[in-house]
Design a protein around this motif. Structure first.
Motif, PDB file in Angstrom:
ATOM      1  N   VAL A 151       0.840  -1.201   0.000  1.00  0.00           N
ATOM      2  CA  VAL A 151       0.000   0.000   0.000  1.00  0.00           C
ATOM      3  C   VAL A 151       0.874   1.249   0.000  1.00  0.00           C
ATOM      4  CG1 VAL A 151      -1.866  -1.174   1.240  1.00  0.00           C
ATOM      5  CG2 VAL A 151      -0.092   0.052   2.534  1.00  0.00           C
ATOM      6  N   ALA A 152       0.222   2.411  -0.106  1.00  0.00           N
ATOM      7  CA  ALA A 152       0.906   3.693   0.009  1.00  0.00           C
ATOM      8  C   ALA A 152       1.152   4.012   1.483  1.00  0.00           C
ATOM      9  CB  ALA A 152       0.076   4.794  -0.644  1.00  0.00           C
ATOM     10  N   ALA A 153       1.987   5.014   1.734  1.00  0.00           N
ATOM     11  CA  ALA A 153       2.367   5.357   3.099  1.00  0.00           C
ATOM     12  C   ALA A 153       1.157   5.681   3.971  1.00  0.00           C
ATOM     13  CB  ALA A 153       3.340   6.536   3.089  1.00  0.00           C
ATOM     14  N   ALA A 154       0.258   6.496   3.464  1.00  0.00           N
ATOM     15  CA  ALA A 154      -0.887   6.924   4.271  1.00  0.00           C
ATOM     16  C   ALA A 154      -1.709   5.733   4.745  1.00  0.00           C
ATOM     17  CB  ALA A 154      -1.746   7.894   3.472  1.00  0.00           C
ATOM     18  N   GLU A 155      -1.895   4.742   3.866  1.00  0.00           N
ATOM     19  CA  GLU A 155      -2.697   3.576   4.245  1.00  0.00           C
ATOM     20  C   GLU A 155      -1.974   2.710   5.263  1.00  0.00           C
ATOM     21  OE1 GLU A 155      -5.433   0.067   2.191  1.00  0.00           O
ATOM     22  OE2 GLU A 155      -4.255   1.437   0.937  1.00  0.00           O
ATOM     23  N   ALA A 156      -0.657   2.604   5.149  1.00  0.00           N
ATOM     24  CA  ALA A 156       0.105   1.842   6.140  1.00  0.00           C
ATOM     25  C   ALA A 156      -0.048   2.456   7.532  1.00  0.00           C
ATOM     26  CB  ALA A 156       1.575   1.782   5.741  1.00  0.00           C
ATOM     27  N   TRP A 157      -0.129   3.771   7.590  1.00  0.00           N
ATOM     28  CA  TRP A 157      -0.249   4.469   8.868  1.00  0.00           C
ATOM     29  C   TRP A 157      -1.671   4.449   9.426  1.00  0.00           C
ATOM     30  CZ3 TRP A 157       2.920   6.395  12.471  1.00  0.00           C
ATOM     31  CH2 TRP A 157       4.272   6.593  12.138  1.00  0.00           C
ATOM     32  N   GLN A 158      -2.659   4.129   8.628  1.00  0.00           N
ATOM     33  CA  GLN A 158      -4.056   4.216   9.064  1.00  0.00           C
ATOM     34  C   GLN A 158      -4.535   2.959   9.778  1.00  0.00           C
ATOM     35  OE1 GLN A 158      -6.116   5.179   5.432  1.00  0.00           O
ATOM     36  NE2 GLN A 158      -5.423   7.321   5.434  1.00  0.00           N
ATOM     37  N   GLN A 159      -3.666   2.018  10.030  1.00  0.00           N
ATOM     38  CA  GLN A 159      -4.086   0.742  10.602  1.00  0.00           C
ATOM     39  C   GLN A 159      -4.155   0.798  12.130  1.00  0.00           C
ATOM     40  OE1 GLN A 159      -5.280  -1.110   8.227  1.00  0.00           O
ATOM     41  NE2 GLN A 159      -4.441   0.494   6.885  1.00  0.00           N
ATOM     42  N   ALA A 160      -4.816  -0.217  12.696  1.00  0.00           N
ATOM     43  CA  ALA A 160      -5.016  -0.258  14.146  1.00  0.00           C
ATOM     44  C   ALA A 160      -3.689  -0.313  14.902  1.00  0.00           C
ATOM     45  CB  ALA A 160      -5.881  -1.457  14.517  1.00  0.00           C
ATOM     46  N   MET A 161      -2.716  -1.062  14.354  1.00  0.00           N
ATOM     47  CA  MET A 161      -1.376  -1.107  14.943  1.00  0.00           C
ATOM     48  C   MET A 161      -0.363  -0.790  13.863  1.00  0.00           C
ATOM     49  SD  MET A 161       0.631  -3.930  17.305  1.00  0.00           S
ATOM     50  CE  MET A 161       0.393  -5.361  16.270  1.00  0.00           C
ATOM     51  N   VAL A 162       0.599   0.042  14.216  1.00  0.00           N
ATOM     52  CA  VAL A 162       1.691   0.393  13.315  1.00  0.00           C
ATOM     53  C   VAL A 162       2.986  -0.101  13.939  1.00  0.00           C
ATOM     54  CG1 VAL A 162       3.000   2.278  12.267  1.00  0.00           C
ATOM     55  CG2 VAL A 162       0.495   2.383  12.332  1.00  0.00           C
ATOM     56  N   VAL A 163       3.744  -0.888  13.178  1.00  0.00           N
ATOM     57  CA  VAL A 163       5.013  -1.431  13.661  1.00  0.00           C
ATOM     58  C   VAL A 163       6.135  -0.796  12.856  1.00  0.00           C
ATOM     59  CG1 VAL A 163       6.385  -3.512  14.012  1.00  0.00           C
ATOM     60  CG2 VAL A 163       3.903  -3.600  14.295  1.00  0.00           C
ATOM     61  N   LYS A 164       7.050  -0.141  13.560  1.00  0.00           N
ATOM     62  CA  LYS A 164       8.164   0.554  12.916  1.00  0.00           C
ATOM     63  C   LYS A 164       9.472   0.113  13.550  1.00  0.00           C
ATOM     64  CE  LYS A 164       7.818   4.927  11.527  1.00  0.00           C
ATOM     65  NZ  LYS A 164       9.192   5.014  12.026  1.00  0.00           N
ATOM     66  N   VAL A 165      10.529   0.821  13.153  1.00  0.00           N
ATOM     67  CA  VAL A 165      11.834   0.653  13.784  1.00  0.00           C
ATOM     68  C   VAL A 165      12.180   1.909  14.565  1.00  0.00           C
ATOM     69  CG1 VAL A 165      14.303   0.241  13.442  1.00  0.00           C
ATOM     70  CG2 VAL A 165      12.630  -0.927  12.002  1.00  0.00           C
ATOM     71  N   LYS A 166      12.178   3.047  13.875  1.00  0.00           N
ATOM     72  CA  LYS A 166      12.568   4.305  14.510  1.00  0.00           C
ATOM     73  C   LYS A 166      11.355   5.168  14.834  1.00  0.00           C
ATOM     74  CE  LYS A 166      16.000   5.495  15.437  1.00  0.00           C
ATOM     75  NZ  LYS A 166      16.665   5.255  16.748  1.00  0.00           N
ATOM     76  N   GLU A 167      11.598   6.152  15.700  1.00  0.00           N
ATOM     77  CA  GLU A 167      10.544   7.057  16.143  1.00  0.00           C
ATOM     78  C   GLU A 167       9.970   7.861  14.972  1.00  0.00           C
ATOM     79  OE1 GLU A 167      14.202   9.437  15.751  1.00  0.00           O
ATOM     80  OE2 GLU A 167      13.772   7.489  16.688  1.00  0.00           O
ATOM     81  N   PRO A 168       8.700   8.240  15.044  1.00  0.00           N
ATOM     82  CA  PRO A 168       8.145   9.107  14.004  1.00  0.00           C
ATOM     83  C   PRO A 168       8.896  10.434  13.929  1.00  0.00           C
ATOM     84  CG  PRO A 168       6.401   8.183  15.395  1.00  0.00           C
ATOM     85  CD  PRO A 168       7.712   7.876  16.065  1.00  0.00           C
ATOM     86  N   LEU A 169       9.127  10.892  12.721  1.00  0.00           N
ATOM     87  CA  LEU A 169       9.735  12.202  12.498  1.00  0.00           C
ATOM     88  C   LEU A 169       8.630  13.234  12.310  1.00  0.00           C
ATOM     89  CD1 LEU A 169      12.710  11.273  10.142  1.00  0.00           C
ATOM     90  CD2 LEU A 169      12.650  11.445  12.639  1.00  0.00           C
ATOM     91  N   PRO A 170       8.954  14.539  12.428  1.00  0.00           N
ATOM     92  CA  PRO A 170       7.911  15.571  12.365  1.00  0.00           C
ATOM     93  C   PRO A 170       6.966  15.449  11.183  1.00  0.00           C
ATOM     94  CG  PRO A 170       9.946  16.551  13.141  1.00  0.00           C
ATOM     95  CD  PRO A 170      10.268  15.121  12.800  1.00  0.00           C
ATOM     96  N   LYS A 171       7.470  15.091  10.014  1.00  0.00           N
ATOM     97  CA  LYS A 171       6.580  14.993   8.853  1.00  0.00           C
ATOM     98  C   LYS A 171       5.617  13.818   8.955  1.00  0.00           C
ATOM     99  CE  LYS A 171       9.851  14.827   5.828  1.00  0.00           C
ATOM    100  NZ  LYS A 171      10.589  14.759   4.530  1.00  0.00           N
ATOM    101  N   GLU A 172       5.838  12.933   9.951  1.00  0.00           N
ATOM    102  CA  GLU A 172       4.933  11.802  10.163  1.00  0.00           C
ATOM    103  C   GLU A 172       3.935  12.057  11.290  1.00  0.00           C
ATOM    104  OE1 GLU A 172       7.528   7.881   9.025  1.00  0.00           O
ATOM    105  OE2 GLU A 172       8.289   9.060  10.711  1.00  0.00           O
ATOM    106  N   TYR A 173       4.084  13.161  12.008  1.00  0.00           N
ATOM    107  CA  TYR A 173       3.218  13.407  13.163  1.00  0.00           C
ATOM    108  C   TYR A 173       1.745  13.448  12.782  1.00  0.00           C
ATOM    109  CZ  TYR A 173       7.400  14.742  15.890  1.00  0.00           C
ATOM    110  OH  TYR A 173       8.614  14.763  16.533  1.00  0.00           O
TER     111      TYR A 173
END
Length: 359
Positions: free
Chosen positions: A58-80
């Motif tokens: 999927v695109a970035a926005a859809e990946a972020w819209q899920q019930a749980m988001v699994v990442k490696v590093k902390e969100p950066l300002p443009k991801e807030y």
């Protein structure tokens, strides 16, 4: 549960929150995993690899819209702006180093669980694999930047017969410091390790014997060792908090020109006064004649190894969260220790101590 895996956007960060094998484990239990296009390419995982494991690209926005988001590093300002109420975020956060991120998470209403504060039997199982990698890389990078062409002293850490080896000073005898010491000893360097815990120093003597000089951490010993260091490694961890400043600017000024500092603690603010965050694209700067390396996501330099090592540790917790939601915190005390922010509240005691006005 629907689980999103965004692509990391930190400078030259190629790790990814879930490997294809982890995706397969989740989909086999009935969960839906949505992976941002090319999220794993830098670690050697293609979109096809993820699709074969059962993921949807999927695109970035859809990946972020899920019930749980699994990442490696902390969100950066443009991801807030992607952070949202009732979303569960599971990643490294290191909130003590960023008031801005702490406030953004609180404002969003998201629930944030930090890998680095999950604690089991007084150990931090989700921090351990990256600490091991960072400790080993600290010597690898230090040796590189000691090369004259990189601006260093022109010292070969191991020396050769008839020539004095380089001197590596390690501040801290935890996982990072121990792994750094193993690497430095393996290269044949002269190594001094400094720690404040006498029991730990005794354990390290059993491990390294006479190959390492072990010193108690006080200002006199630090001052002496730092002034003689070709490579100084900061390996101090105070979970959830900024580490103390162990090396002052004036002590750095006493180091030889062309010496190198690698502060692995920079992701929490650093333990050396002159260190500031750098990036993989611009990893070093010179201050007082000393090269400073302050990349906060060092394991990102070896993303394939780091992603697989991280997933080995995180997957059991991801599965618990996917199966039970926040109810997993009631059944797993270690995971509950990882909770940093929930319902607009900062709840982790160590981070509260850093930002008491936000508690």
């Amino acid at each position: 549960m629907q689980i999103g895996v965004p692509k990391e956007i930190k400078n030259l960060e190629f790790r990814v929150g879930l490997s294809p094998s982890s995706v397969r484990a989740l989909t086999e239990q009935g969960h839906q995993v949505l992976v941002e296009a090319d999220a794993g390419v830098g670690a050697g995982f293609s979109n096809a690899n993820y699709q074969q494991a059962g993921a949807t690209i999927v695109a970035a926005a859809e990946a972020w819209q899920q019930a749980m988001v699994v990442k490696v590093k902390e969100p950066l300002p443009k991801e807030y702006d992607y952070l949202q109420k009732e979303q569960l975020l599971f990643t490294y956060l290191h909130l003590a180093a960023s008031r801005e991120l702490t406030e953004a998470l609180m404002h969003s209403g998201a629930t944030a669980i930090a890998y680095e504060t999950v604690e089991k039997n007084h150990q931090r199982p989700l921090l351990t694999p990256m600490s091991m990698i960072a400790g080993r890389l600290s010597v690898q990078f230090g040796a590189r930047f000691l090369e004259k062409q990189q601006g260093g002293r022109g010292i070969l850490l191991g020396g050769i017969p008839g020539v004095t080896p380089g001197h590596v000073v390690v501040l801290g005898g935890g996982i990072v410091g121990t792994e750094a010491t193993k690497m430095a000893v393996g290269l044949g360097a002269r190594v001094t390790l400094i720690d404040i815990n006498l029991d730990r120093l005794n354990q390290l003597e059993e491990l390294f014997g006479s190959r390492v000089q072990l010193l108690y951490s006080n200002s006199a010993n630090i001052d002496m060792a730092v002034s003689q260091a070709d490579l100084l490694i900061g390996a101090v961890l105070v979970p959830g908090r900024r580490p103390p400043t162990l090396v002052s600017r004036s002590q750095v000024q006493q180091m030889p020109d062309g010496a190198v500092i690698v502060d692995v603690a920079v992701d929490q603010g650093g333990c050396i006064e002159t260190v500031r965050s750098t990036s993989h694209s611009e990893p070093v700067y010179v201050e007082s004649g000393v090269l400073h390396y302050g990349v906060p996501n060092m394991p990102g330099a070896v993303p394939r190894t780091a992603t697989e090592a991280l997933n080995n540790s995180t997957l059991p917790y991801v599965l618990k969260l996917a199966n039970l939601g926040l109810g997993a915190l009631d059944t797993d005390a270690a995971l509950a220790e990882g909770l940093n922010v929930v319902s607009h509240q900062l709840v982790h005691p160590a981070v509260q101590a850093t930002f008491p006005d936000l508690a």
